[in-house]
Write a protein that holds these residues in place. Sequence first.
Motif: not given
Length: 89
Positions: A1-12, A56-60, A77-88
């Motif tokens: 599975m794929h997991y997206v980590a959004m990493l927002t800067i809080v201390d530049p 999810p545990e490994e991704a975290l 912020e970590l979210r599981e992601w299900s990419p589309l397979e192209f072409p649809l």
Amino acid sequence: MHYVAMLTIVDPDLNAKVRPAHLAYIDDLYKQGKVVMAGPFTDKQGGMVIYKAASPEEALELAKADPVVKEGARTLELREWSPLEFPLG
């Protein structure tokens, strides 16, 4: 599975200090097949890492071990992601 980590800067200043270790970390994971893609947002407020993990545990675990997260320079912020397979259809 794929997991997206959004990493927002809080201390530049801390982020600038830890960024080289962050880049080395995700580069190493890429070489291991654990990171698919990564990069900064154009607004310079953070970035995103797409992990490939068996659970999810490994991704975290991978995301929390990132130096920018571990040191508190960025939030995670970590979210599981299900990419589309192209072409649809």
